[in-house]
Motif scaffolding. Structure first.
Motif, short mmCIF file in Angstrom:
data_model
loop_
_atom_site.label_atom_id
_atom_site.label_comp_id
_atom_site.label_asym_id
_atom_site.label_seq_id
_atom_site.Cartn_x
_atom_site.Cartn_y
_atom_site.Cartn_z
N LEU A 1 0.83 -1.21 0.00
CA LEU A 1 0.00 0.00 0.00
C LEU A 1 0.87 1.26 0.00
O LEU A 1 0.62 2.21 -0.76
CB LEU A 1 -0.91 0.01 1.23
N ARG A 2 1.89 1.27 0.83
CA ARG A 2 2.74 2.45 0.93
C ARG A 2 3.56 2.66 -0.35
O ARG A 2 3.80 3.80 -0.76
CB ARG A 2 3.66 2.32 2.15
N LYS B 1 1.45 6.93 5.19
CA LYS B 1 1.14 6.03 6.30
C LYS B 1 -0.23 5.39 6.08
O LYS B 1 -1.12 5.97 5.47
CB LYS B 1 1.14 6.79 7.63
N ILE B 2 -0.39 4.19 6.63
CA ILE B 2 -1.66 3.48 6.49
C ILE B 2 -2.80 4.27 7.13
O ILE B 2 -3.92 4.31 6.61
CB ILE B 2 -1.57 2.07 7.12
N GLY B 3 -2.50 4.92 8.24
CA GLY B 3 -3.51 5.74 8.90
C GLY B 3 -3.97 6.93 8.08
O GLY B 3 -5.05 7.47 8.31
N GLU B 4 -3.14 7.36 7.12
CA GLU B 4 -3.53 8.43 6.21
C GLU B 4 -4.32 7.87 5.03
O GLU B 4 -5.29 8.48 4.57
CB GLU B 4 -2.29 9.16 5.69
N ILE B 5 -3.90 6.72 4.54
CA ILE B 5 -4.59 6.10 3.41
C ILE B 5 -6.02 5.72 3.81
O ILE B 5 -6.97 5.98 3.07
CB ILE B 5 -3.82 4.85 2.93
N PHE B 6 -6.14 5.09 4.98
CA PHE B 6 -7.45 4.69 5.49
C PHE B 6 -7.74 5.52 6.74
O PHE B 6 -7.38 5.15 7.85
CB PHE B 6 -7.46 3.19 5.83
N LEU C 1 5.04 -2.41 12.36
CA LEU C 1 3.63 -2.22 12.01
C LEU C 1 3.11 -0.87 12.51
O LEU C 1 2.41 -0.16 11.79
CB LEU C 1 2.79 -3.36 12.59
N GLU C 2 3.47 -0.52 13.74
CA GLU C 2 3.02 0.76 14.29
C GLU C 2 3.60 1.92 13.50
O GLU C 2 2.93 2.93 13.26
CB GLU C 2 3.39 0.85 15.76
N GLU C 3 4.86 1.78 13.06
CA GLU C 3 5.47 2.82 12.24
C GLU C 3 4.75 2.94 10.90
O GLU C 3 4.54 4.04 10.39
CB GLU C 3 6.95 2.50 12.04
N SER C 4 4.36 1.81 10.34
CA SER C 4 3.66 1.82 9.05
C SER C 4 2.29 2.49 9.16
O SER C 4 1.87 3.20 8.25
CB SER C 4 3.48 0.38 8.53
N ILE C 5 1.60 2.24 10.28
CA ILE C 5 0.27 2.83 10.47
C ILE C 5 0.38 4.33 10.72
O ILE C 5 -0.39 5.12 10.18
CB ILE C 5 -0.47 2.12 11.62
N GLY C 6 1.32 4.73 11.57
CA GLY C 6 1.57 6.14 11.79
C GLY C 6 0.72 6.80 12.86
O GLY C 6 0.91 7.98 13.16
N ARG C 7 -0.20 6.09 13.42
CA ARG C 7 -1.01 6.60 14.52
C ARG C 7 -1.55 5.41 15.30
O ARG C 7 -1.48 4.27 14.85
CB ARG C 7 -2.17 7.47 14.02
N ARG C 8 -2.07 5.70 16.47
CA ARG C 8 -2.55 4.61 17.31
C ARG C 8 -3.89 4.07 16.81
O ARG C 8 -4.79 4.83 16.46
CB ARG C 8 -2.73 5.08 18.76
N VAL C 9 -4.00 2.75 16.75
CA VAL C 9 -5.29 2.10 16.53
C VAL C 9 -5.43 1.00 17.58
O VAL C 9 -4.44 0.43 18.04
CB VAL C 9 -5.42 1.49 15.11
#
Length: 414
Positions: A225-226, A233-238, A258-266
């Motif tokens: 995806l990136r 970041k995944i958190g920006e894409i979704f 994984l947390e770095e890839s997402i870029g925010r807390r989920v």
């Protein structure tokens, strides 16, 4: 809030009330499970060979049924694979889950009509527990992805064969079908690299809210995806991505990346599914550990991991476990596995209710000098150093250096 997420809250409340019945009375639930398993399997070939009809207590059971791995049960399982009925459990299994083994090649794990619902209930109740505790149900209104194997099954001798994740893919409830991705066509792609690219094509512009899969598969999906979005970041894409559900392997080695890839807390939910049964799930965002499912057709036994290779290791039921002690977990299931060691080790972090952490594999240890360093300790050590030094570890090996060339004392070489 959509209609699905609105209805999910009372359904979650009902599910949690049902969970609490056995959660608050775990030993009674295990005793009922034990009695039911012995009674139902007494007429099978395995039950007759091990005189189930005379078993009245757990001590009776231990005397008649030895601890077994796949090789020990293979004679019975081969009969099941050939289509014979009433071998380990009444009738034939509805599925045989194919798993890869290091010593036995492909293994075939039976899933019966009684055990299949427990696989589904475990996953469902993990989500319902999350909804009930947090009040967050909006993820149900968006798109959901389960990264899994192909749902295409092979049928032989009246039994369907396939990977567990592919088997489960055929049982996604109707109310989630419209939300679910990838499409059936994409899910059937056998080549994993090609499949991930197709999943990216299908999901990139969707409102993804829940992403589920084993961490290395999810990381590969995130990387693709990136790569398609110039490193976003995944958190920006979704933007509405809010829940990550994972299981199958220890998450800690994958967490940082994984947390770095997402870029925010989920929020996340850890599960402990296996082909042999759905064993535990994270029932709370506040408490440590996974809730052991004591009323799901599995009677559990435990062997202290430091005794596992003894000639006569200690073998105990749930009632006698201790906190913070590593045990090999042993399963007796409503699909016909008996005294079965799945190779995992767990330790209890709570007994009220019974919550566990998966600590490693019983065969994954180093003991060249009698030190018996287990997988959990090795991973903790490497992650601690990585954190202190600010580096990311993607792969590593560790082995004993028994005879250093310089004549120094033996050590572990990383």
């Amino acid at each position: 809030m959509g209609i699905k997420s609105w209805f999910a809250k009372p359904l979650a409340a009902f599910a949690v009330r049902q969970i609490n019945k056995w959660k608050n009375n775990p030993i009674a639930a295990q005793e009922r499970t034990f009695e039911r398993l012995i009674r139902q399997a007494s007429g099978t070939a395995f039950g007759k060979d091990h005189n189930f009809a005379s078993i009245k207590t757990y001590d009776d059971f231990k005397k008649r049924v030895p601890i077994a791995d796949y090789e020990d049960l293979k004679t019975y399982i081969d009969r099941v694979v050939r289509g014979e009925s009433d071998v380990m459990w009444p009738g034939k299994p509805i599925y045989l889950a194919k798993t890869s083994g290091t010593t036995s090649g492909v293994k075939y794990i039976p899933i019966s009509k009684e055990s299949m619902p427990e696989h589904l209930n475990g996953a469902r109740n993990a989500l319902f527990s999350y909804i009930h505790e947090t009040g967050k149900s909006e993820f149900i209104d968006g798109k959901i992805i389960f990264l899994q194997g192909s749902p295409v099954l092979e049928r032989k001798n009246g039994i369907n064969f396939g990977r567990l994740s592919g088997i489960v893919a055929n049982h996604v409830p109707a109310y989630l079908q419209r939300n679910r991705l990838p499409s059936y066509k994409t899910n059937c792609i056998e080549d994993w690299e090609e499949k991930v690219d197709a999943i990216v094509d299908e999901t990139l512009s969707e409102d993804m809210r829940l992403i589920s899969g084993i961490p290395p598969w999810v990381q590969m999906y995130f990387d693709r995806l990136r790569a398609r979005t110039e490193g976003r970041k995944i958190g920006e894409i979704f933007k509405n991505f809010s829940l990550f559900v994972y299981g199958g392997v220890n998450f800690e080695p994958y967490r940082a990346r994984l947390e770095e890839s997402i870029g925010r807390r989920v929020d996340s939910i850890e599960t402990y599914p296996a082909s042999e049964g759905f064993i535990a799930f994270q029932d709370s965002q506040q408490e440590k550990g996974l809730l052991l499912l004591v009323d799901s057709g599995i009677f559990y036994e435990f062997i202290p991991s430091d005794e596992y290779y003894n000639e006569n290791p200690g073998r105990i039921s749930l009632e006698d476990v201790e906190l913070d002690k590593n045990y090999a977990i042993i399963l007796n299931t409503n699909a016909g596995l008996w005294g079965y060691s799945i190779g995992d080790t767990v330790k209890f972090v709570s007994k009220n209710p019974y919550r566990i952490l998966v600590s490693g594999r019983i065969k994954h240890f180093i003991s060249a000098f009698g030190e018996h360093v287990i997988c959990e300790e090795v991973e903790h050590a490497i992650l601690s150093v990585a954190g202190q030094e600010g580096v990311e570890i993607t792969e590593f090996t560790v082995a004993p250096q028994v005879s250093p060339e310089d004549g120094s004392l033996p050590y572990h070489e990383w």
